[in-house]
Design a protein around this motif. Structure first.
Motif, short mmCIF file in Angstrom:
data_model
loop_
_atom_site.label_atom_id
_atom_site.label_comp_id
_atom_site.label_asym_id
_atom_site.label_seq_id
_atom_site.Cartn_x
_atom_site.Cartn_y
_atom_site.Cartn_z
N HIS A 280 0.82 -1.21 0.00
CA HIS A 280 0.00 0.00 0.00
C HIS A 280 0.86 1.26 0.00
O HIS A 280 0.60 2.22 -0.74
N ASN B 33 -8.31 -4.09 10.63
CA ASN B 33 -7.20 -4.35 9.70
C ASN B 33 -7.70 -4.94 8.38
O ASN B 33 -7.11 -4.70 7.33
N LYS C 139 -8.77 -2.07 6.15
CA LYS C 139 -7.61 -1.42 5.53
C LYS C 139 -7.02 -2.30 4.43
O LYS C 139 -6.58 -1.79 3.39
N GLU C 140 -7.02 -3.60 4.65
CA GLU C 140 -6.48 -4.51 3.64
C GLU C 140 -7.34 -4.49 2.39
O GLU C 140 -6.82 -4.51 1.27
#
Length: 295
Positions: A87, A146, A149-150
């Motif tokens: 990212h 998380n 976000k992934e």
């Protein structure tokens, strides 16, 4: 006499304007190759039984877990790698191409937050240099902050790929991913292999161990070594196949290359020494001499 009014420069200019030239330069920046240090490796199990196992490893002793020197993960040694950029690396490339780049979800919920679909995936619009393209990402069934976000990072990589960012990595990873989707057969025992089936081997003409084999077009020394290493692992119980692989290794000058033996010892030895020891082991087994003579 009235003074003439000069037309705006944009209507007089011929060819691309500075604005369109900046757009083209920014979009071209996205297509530049990522340096090797920015490319990460995601392990993906090739064995269906390993993937289905709660521990990530099946009962095949050749698939035992160990630390991978390439990706650093402690994983079944029967895996391949999918190359990707993270990212942070992608965000840096987007900023280089267009400091004003932006993304937005295709849909939002009643709270104004990005709306995920029934599969847990997220559709987004990515805008770079005034151009907008769609992308889709998910978190492989994970839950929690998380995972959100992934999924966003995955969607950004997917949308940026539509602009050409890391397109070569996507092509390679798609090919390698496909190698893990073949149906498992009794002969493969969960191992994805390009070797022919038993029926195909019986129908094929016998190859003499000392006969010269044609080189694969455009194959480098490293590629040949990787191919033969994969072949002997897939043919570990086939004395004739191992003998042929050993001969080809000698012809290509690979006999002294260092390789790691099978579990549980997993000791390092030479390519030729490993195959010689295994062939002798198979010859000593019941019926082994018959196969050796047939070769």
């Amino acid at each position: 006499m009235a003074n003439a009014i000069e037309a705006p420069a944009i209507t007089q200019a011929e060819g691309p304007t500075s604005h369109t030239q900046n757009q083209a330069a920014g979009l071209a920046k996205l297509r530049e190759d990522f340096p090797p240090e920015q490319i990460q490796h995601l392990p993906r199990l090739k064995c269906g039984a390993c993937r289905d196992s709660r521990t990530g490893v099946c009962e095949n002793p050749r698939h035992a877990k160990q630390e991978c020197k390439e990706c650093g993960n402690y994983v079944s040694n029967w895996h391949l790698h999918l190359d990707y950029v993270g990212h942070a690396e992608l965000t840096n490339r987007l900023l280089d191409a267009d400091p004003l780049w932006d993304w937005e979800p295709m849909a939002v919920d009643q709270h104004g937050l990005p709306l995920f679909d029934s599969n847990g995936g997220l559709w987004i619009r990515l805008t770079v240099c005034g151009k907008t393209r769609l992308g889709y990402g998910d978190a492989q069934g994970k839950k929690g902050p998380n995972a959100v976000k992934e999924a966003i990072g995955d969607a950004l990589r997917n949308a940026a790929m539509r602009f050409g960012a890391a397109l070569d990595l996507w092509a390679k990873s798609d090919l390698r991913e496909a190698q893990t989707e073949h149906a498992k057969t009794a002969e493969d025992d969960g191992i994805v292999s390009a070797r022919p089936t038993a029926r195909q081997r019986q129908a094929a003409p016998k190859e003499q161990p000392g006969a010269a084999r044609p080189e694969k077009a455009g194959e480098s020394r490293d590629q040949a070594f990787a191919r033969l290493t994969e072949q002997y692992r897939n043919c570990w119980g086939n004395q004739l196949a191992l003998l042929q692989i050993r001969v080809e290794g000698k012809q290509l000058g690979l006999s002294e290359e260092r390789v790691q033996g099978p579990p549980p010892e997993s000791v390092w030895t030479t390519f030729d020494g490993l195959l010689e020891a295994r062939i002798d082991e198979l010859k000593a087994a019941p019926g082994g001499d018959t196969e050796g003579n047939a070769a």
